[in-house]
Design an enzyme around this catalytic site. Structure first.
Site, PDB file in Angstrom:
ATOM      1  CD  GLU A  43      37.731  -5.546  40.320  1.00 44.52           C
ATOM      2  OE1 GLU A  43      36.623  -5.934  40.786  1.00 44.52           O
ATOM      3  OE2 GLU A  43      38.364  -4.544  40.717  1.00 44.52           O
ATOM      4  CG  HIS A  93      45.483  -3.778  29.556  1.00 43.15           C
ATOM      5  ND1 HIS A  93      44.879  -2.565  29.760  1.00 43.15           N
ATOM      6  CD2 HIS A  93      46.552  -3.827  30.391  1.00 43.15           C
ATOM      7  CE1 HIS A  93      45.549  -1.899  30.683  1.00 43.15           C
ATOM      8  NE2 HIS A  93      46.569  -2.640  31.080  1.00 43.15           N
ATOM      9  NE  ARG A 101      33.227   7.006  27.668  1.00 46.47           N
ATOM     10  CZ  ARG A 101      33.571   8.079  28.375  1.00 46.47           C
ATOM     11  NH1 ARG A 101      34.709   8.713  28.104  1.00 46.47           N
ATOM     12  NH2 ARG A 101      32.828   8.499  29.366  1.00 46.47           N
ATOM     13  CB  THR A 145      35.084 -10.061  34.475  1.00 47.92           C
ATOM     14  OG1 THR A 145      36.375  -9.564  34.863  1.00 47.92           O
ATOM     15  CG2 THR A 145      35.235 -11.437  33.842  1.00 47.92           C
ATOM     16  CG  ASN A 170      44.977  -3.861  18.392  1.00 50.08           C
ATOM     17  OD1 ASN A 170      45.617  -4.898  18.337  1.00 50.08           O
ATOM     18  ND2 ASN A 170      45.374  -2.817  19.079  1.00 50.08           N
ATOM     19  CD  GLU A 209      48.429  -3.519  21.724  1.00 44.47           C
ATOM     20  OE1 GLU A 209      49.149  -2.708  22.334  1.00 44.47           O
ATOM     21  OE2 GLU A 209      47.280  -3.255  21.333  1.00 44.47           O
ATOM     22  CG  ASN A 211      40.079  -4.781  26.618  1.00 46.05           C
ATOM     23  OD1 ASN A 211      40.043  -4.039  25.647  1.00 46.05           O
ATOM     24  ND2 ASN A 211      40.742  -4.477  27.745  1.00 46.05           N
TER      25      ASN A 211
END
Ligand code: GRF
Length: 195
Positions: free
Chosen positions: A143, A109, A91, A141, A14, A174, A107
């Site tokens: 969470e 996912h 991480r 964020t 990516n 992606e 990010n």
């Protein structure tokens, strides 16, 4: 011109697509690639593309996240990035670190969030008998895997799929979704993109 730093933990496919996309009239340029693993293949690829790299190995910190993150931030902030992209960075970051880059950290996912936060997303989609799966780019964020969604790409689940074959189909999307979302985000466009 926006400055972009990218964090990887593994091979960095990516990251390569992001760096390759930031040319010509793109509103951003990659200035740094970092990793928590000095052996990460993504660091080698970034160096080959002429991007400055660094590694902060998380293992010697023996679980002391604030100390690890302080070392990470020192390297990142030295490059003064406007945007921080997590690209296969494995991480989990503390709220303190995230707060420092809130509103400018992205990010990718490998699931259609909010479904399948965390790990093993492809196996879980197969176990659930889903007909569609995919990937999501979101703002980071506190969470985990929960921030505002900036883009999603869907793929069909095919008969006979394994987690590996499904992962490969998702990874292809992606590589299209993340560069497309980054280009919009760097231009100030936070509206959602669906591929
Ligand atoms: C990707 O599937 C990404 O969604 C996930 O980790 C994988 C990293 O792949 N978080 P790469 O290192 O970018 O090739």
């Amino acid at each position: 011109m926006k400055r972009v730093a990218i964090l990887v933990s593994g091979g960095g496919s990516n990251m390569v697509r992001l760096v390759e996309s930031m040319t010509g009239d793109h509103p951003a340029r990659a200035v740094l690639v970092g990793s928590n693993d000095p052996q990460a293949g993504g660091l080698v690829k970034a160096a080959e593309m002429g991007i400055e790299t660094f590694a902060v190995d998380h293992r010697p910190f023996k679980g002391d996240r604030p100390a690890f993150e302080a070392a990470l931030r020192e390297k990142i902030d030295a490059a003064q990035p406007d945007i921080l992209c997590l690209a296969g960075f494995m991480r989990i970051l503390t709220a303190g670190f995230i707060q420092a880059y809130e509103g400018r950290m992205l990010n990718i996912h490998p699931s259609l969030l909010p479904k399948y936060k965390g790990l093993h997303t492809h196996a879980r989609a197969l176990e659930a008998g889903d007909q569609w799966h995919g990937c999501t780019v979101h703002e980071v964020t506190a969470e985990l895997d929960d921030g505002p969604i900036l883009g999603q790409a869907r793929v069909p689940v095919e008969p006979g799929d394994t987690p590996e074959t499904l992962a490969a189909r998702v990874l292809t999307m992606e590589h299209l979704l993340y560069p497309a979302v980054l280009r919009r985000f760097a231009a100030g466009d936070r509206s959602r993109l669906d591929l």
